[in-house]
Design an enzyme around this catalytic site. Structure first.
Site, mmCIF file in Angstrom:
data_model
loop_
_atom_site.group_PDB
_atom_site.id
_atom_site.type_symbol
_atom_site.label_atom_id
_atom_site.label_comp_id
_atom_site.label_asym_id
_atom_site.label_seq_id
_atom_site.Cartn_x
_atom_site.Cartn_y
_atom_site.Cartn_z
ATOM 1 N N HIS A 172 0.825 -1.206 0.000
ATOM 2 C CA HIS A 172 0.000 0.000 0.000
ATOM 3 C C HIS A 172 0.865 1.264 0.000
ATOM 4 C CE1 HIS A 172 -4.121 -1.113 0.029
ATOM 5 N NE2 HIS A 172 -4.115 -1.732 1.204
ATOM 6 N N CYS A 227 0.872 2.031 -5.598
ATOM 7 C CA CYS A 227 0.228 3.149 -6.287
ATOM 8 C C CYS A 227 1.194 4.332 -6.403
ATOM 9 C CB CYS A 227 -1.025 3.596 -5.534
ATOM 10 S SG CYS A 227 -2.311 2.337 -5.439
#
Length: 279
Positions: free
Chosen positions: A143, A204
């Site tokens: 993450h 990301c």
């Protein structure tokens, strides 16, 4: 005491309760981004202290050989507070495969089997079933949240020639970064097998908003050393582990002081308001 006085006191009592609840909810919502990050940081350190330190090389090897199958969802997004609270404590000890360390950007947390919601909250997760350290393309997802110092957020600061280390407590595998790029989340070429031992890390490219881009870091194996060896690579890993323990202790003191200050602030506010109403 007449009924009017009782009603007034009851109103004041109920109003104080309502005001206290609103103050607590408002403070909680205001601090929710930091609360999320504090929970994640505390959980990672708890796992490192209470699970990783007590997990043997034999147990990790057993987990590797008996890793359960999983499905990978490339569209997993940044978790909200509800997701964190409902999943943060669901780590399965059987998913523990080792540790990833990148000392240049202060990454040091568990490697876990499978990209499940609970695993992504506290570590780097394997993408392909049966991955083995030091062999083929070892792929890890993580993450990227608001705090760029947590989880895989620091990957944005990784540069070529940075050293990446992973360990299964038997060996420490050291890779050197040879490539950094941004790709579409639909680009599955990063998952392809390689002829030389490689590590691929991705997350990301931005946090807090939906994105279809991923930052990809790729490194090639430069050293494999016994976990108990005495050389520059093993020493580098050990130094970072010592620094993590110190930082964890400092963090606990900080959050304890902050909590005490918030409680004092709320109590002072209620006391001030009560005195104002009396006057």
């Amino acid at each position: 005491m007449n009924s009017n006085s009782l009603k007034e006191k009851l109103k004041d009592y109920l109003f104080n309760i309502l005001l206290s609840c609103l103050l607590l909810i408002g403070t909680f919502l205001l601090l929710s981004p930091w609360v999320k990050e504090a929970i994640i940081k505390f959980s990672i350190n708890n796992i490192m202290n209470n699970i990783m330190n007590n997990t043997t090389a034999e147990e990790i090897n057993y987990n590797q050989e008996n890793a359960e199958e999983f499905s990978w969802d490339p569209a997993i997004q940044t978790p909200n507070l509800k997701t964190i609270l409902s999943n943060i404590s669901k780590l399965n000890r059987k998913d523990v495969l080792g540790v990833i360390s990148i000392s240049d950007v202060n990454i040091l947390f568990p490697i876990l089997n499978g990209t499940s919601t609970q695993n992504l909250l506290v570590g780097a997760t394997t993408v392909n079933i049966g991955q083995k350290m030091g062999e083929g393309n070892y792929i890890l997802a993580g993450h990227h949240i608001r705090d760029d110092t947590l989880l895989f957020g620091p990957l944005l600061k990784v540069e070529e020639e940075t050293l990446i280390q992973i360990t299964d407590k038997t060996n420490i595998y050291t890779y050197q970064v040879v490539d950094k790029k941004i790709v579409k989340e639909t680009d599955l070429s990063i998952l392809q097998e390689t002829t030389i031992p490689t590590i691929t890390l991705f997350t990301c490219n931005v946090s807090g908003i939906k994105t279809d881009k991923r930052v990809v870091i790729r490194g090639e194996l430069v050293d494999t050393s016994s976990f108990s060896a005495d050389n520059q690579y093993v020493n580098m890993y050990n130094v970072q582990e010592e620094e993590r323990v110190t930082a964890h202790n400092d963090s606990l003191v900080f959050w304890l002081v902050l909590l005490i200050c918030l409680i004092c602030l709320l109590v002072s506010g209620m006391y001030f308001y009560k005195n104002q109403r009396k006057s």
